[in-house]
Design a protein around this motif. Structure first.
Motif, short mmCIF file in Angstrom:
data_model
loop_
_atom_site.label_atom_id
_atom_site.label_comp_id
_atom_site.label_asym_id
_atom_site.label_seq_id
_atom_site.Cartn_x
_atom_site.Cartn_y
_atom_site.Cartn_z
N GLY A 1 39.31 33.98 39.18
CA GLY A 1 40.28 35.06 39.30
C GLY A 1 40.39 35.66 40.68
N PHE A 2 39.77 35.02 41.67
CA PHE A 2 39.76 35.52 43.04
C PHE A 2 40.52 34.53 43.92
N TYR A 3 41.60 34.97 44.57
CA TYR A 3 42.46 34.09 45.36
C TYR A 3 42.61 34.63 46.78
N ASN A 4 42.98 33.75 47.70
CA ASN A 4 43.25 34.20 49.06
C ASN A 4 44.74 34.19 49.40
N SER A 5 45.58 34.01 48.39
CA SER A 5 47.02 34.09 48.58
C SER A 5 47.67 34.39 47.24
N ILE A 6 48.91 34.85 47.28
CA ILE A 6 49.65 35.17 46.06
C ILE A 6 50.15 33.87 45.44
N GLN A 7 49.89 33.71 44.14
CA GLN A 7 50.26 32.50 43.42
C GLN A 7 51.54 32.73 42.62
N LYS A 8 52.12 31.64 42.16
CA LYS A 8 53.32 31.72 41.33
C LYS A 8 53.01 32.37 40.00
N THR A 9 51.85 32.05 39.44
CA THR A 9 51.44 32.63 38.17
C THR A 9 50.12 33.37 38.35
N HIS A 10 50.06 34.57 37.82
CA HIS A 10 48.84 35.35 37.82
C HIS A 10 48.64 35.96 36.45
N VAL A 11 47.43 36.42 36.18
CA VAL A 11 47.16 37.21 34.99
C VAL A 11 46.64 38.56 35.44
N VAL A 12 46.72 39.54 34.56
CA VAL A 12 46.22 40.88 34.88
C VAL A 12 44.73 40.78 35.21
N GLY A 13 44.34 41.40 36.32
CA GLY A 13 42.95 41.36 36.76
C GLY A 13 42.70 40.40 37.90
N ASP A 14 43.63 39.48 38.16
CA ASP A 14 43.47 38.58 39.31
C ASP A 14 43.39 39.39 40.58
N ARG A 15 42.59 38.91 41.52
CA ARG A 15 42.36 39.60 42.78
C ARG A 15 42.78 38.69 43.94
N ILE A 16 43.61 39.22 44.82
CA ILE A 16 44.05 38.46 45.99
C ILE A 16 43.38 39.09 47.22
N TYR A 17 42.46 38.34 47.80
CA TYR A 17 41.71 38.81 48.96
C TYR A 17 42.53 38.57 50.23
N LEU A 18 42.86 39.63 50.92
CA LEU A 18 43.67 39.53 52.14
C LEU A 18 42.75 39.29 53.33
N GLU A 19 42.31 38.03 53.48
CA GLU A 19 41.25 37.73 54.43
C GLU A 19 41.65 37.91 55.88
N ASN A 20 42.93 37.89 56.18
CA ASN A 20 43.38 38.05 57.56
C ASN A 20 43.89 39.45 57.87
N ILE A 21 43.68 40.38 56.93
CA ILE A 21 44.05 41.77 57.19
C ILE A 21 42.83 42.45 57.80
N LEU A 22 42.84 42.57 59.12
CA LEU A 22 41.67 43.01 59.87
C LEU A 22 41.89 44.40 60.45
N PHE A 23 40.79 45.11 60.61
CA PHE A 23 40.81 46.43 61.24
C PHE A 23 39.74 46.48 62.32
N GLU A 24 39.97 47.30 63.33
CA GLU A 24 38.90 47.56 64.28
C GLU A 24 37.79 48.30 63.58
N ARG A 25 36.58 48.14 64.08
CA ARG A 25 35.43 48.75 63.43
C ARG A 25 35.62 50.27 63.28
N GLY A 26 35.48 50.75 62.05
CA GLY A 26 35.58 52.17 61.78
C GLY A 26 36.99 52.72 61.78
N SER A 27 38.00 51.85 61.88
CA SER A 27 39.38 52.32 61.98
C SER A 27 40.18 51.89 60.76
N SER A 28 41.19 52.70 60.43
CA SER A 28 42.10 52.34 59.34
C SER A 28 43.48 51.95 59.86
N LYS A 29 43.60 51.82 61.18
CA LYS A 29 44.88 51.44 61.78
C LYS A 29 45.05 49.93 61.75
#
Length: 273
Positions: free
Chosen positions: A145-173
């Motif tokens: 149930g853990f994916y690294n991209s959005i799929q054509k079919t999902h079920v409730v509870g599936d988790r898509i890990y946004l591995e390339n969504i990066l932040f500077e240390r300690g920052s939310s920008k």
């Protein structure tokens, strides 16, 4: 005698070599920045027992409570950080691996905090020593149930890990690279309009007894929430309907039990299809 509290947390999912970082915190009494000999020995022994070949860098951050003038607290937090830096150099730690020495001044407290106010303030009077370890090879998740991209079919509870969504240390920008990645995510979400989801923010490697990390921009302990909100706002900007999504920060409460890099993450959790 000055009262110090030393707390050391080792994040040992796969032993020291698999960690991304270790945080060691020292807590000070009001208006104090000098370190006595006994406490200095504790931190120096810890550093020297760490395999130097695995250390990439060391960062030192000083903090104060919210009592007193801002300028004074900024100077006091800087003195605390510099004192730890000087201690390291005097004991043979190479200056070149200490990449950050920063006094961050006061940590503001939410107005609704009433209970345990002295304890909250005592935890804010500290220096955090962050030991960053050299990168380890990325692990395959292999979690149902853990994916690294959005799929054509999902079920409730599936988790898509946004591995390339990066932040500077300690920052939310969001960085420019993260925005480019979110542009791709937004295109997929516009394609699969049936998906509703929660944007979840997670952090790792916080000081002991703290489930959440500090956002260096707001100086409040809401980093995972603020990162999730940053993604939420950007997706709104990219025309994703508010009705399809919510956001929430989970701090360090949901580790994956793998490399700590995966615990510093933002993910989408499918709530309705």
């Amino acid at each position: 005698m000055v009262k110090y509290i030393w707390i050391l947390t080792l994040f040992t999912f796969f032993g020291l070599s698999a960690q991304e970082e270790v945080v060691q915190s020292v807590y000070f009494d009001t208006n104090i920045y000098l370190i006595d000999a006994d406490q200095a020995k504790v931190v120096i022994d810890f550093i020297k027992k760490t395999d130097s070949t695995t250390i990439e860098s060391i960062e030192i951050f000083g903090y104060c409570d919210d009592v007193g003038k801002e300028d004074y607290n900024k100077k006091l937090s800087t003195n605390r950080a510099n004192g730890v830096r000087d201690l390291f150099i005097e004991n043979g730690i190479k200056n070149k691996i200490i990449i950050t020495i920063e006094g961050k001044g006061r940590i503001l407290i939410d107005d609704d905090i009433v209970e345990n106010l002295p304890e909250v303030r005592s935890k804010n009077r500290r220096v955090d020593v962050v030991i960053n370890f050299k990168p380890q090879p990325k692990e395959d998740l292999h979690i149902p149930g853990f994916y690294n991209s959005i799929q054509k079919t999902h079920v409730v509870g599936d988790r898509i890990y946004l591995e390339n969504i990066l932040f500077e240390r300690g920052s939310s920008k969001l960085t420019n690279k993260s925005k480019l990645e979110l542009d791709k995510v937004a295109r997929m979400l516009l394609k699969y309009k049936n998906l509703k989801f929660e944007i979840q923010g997670h952090v790792c490697c916080t000081p002991p007894n703290q489930r959440e990390a500090i956002d260096k921009d707001t100086k409040k302990r809401k980093l995972s929430t603020n990162r999730a909100e940053s993604v939420y706002k950007y997706l709104i900007y990219k025309k994703i309907s508010k009705d399809r999504m919510t956001f929430k920060g989970y701090g360090n409460t949901q580790p994956l039990g793998k490399n700590t890099e995966l615990d510093r993450r933002v993910e989408l959790v499918i709530t309705k299809i």
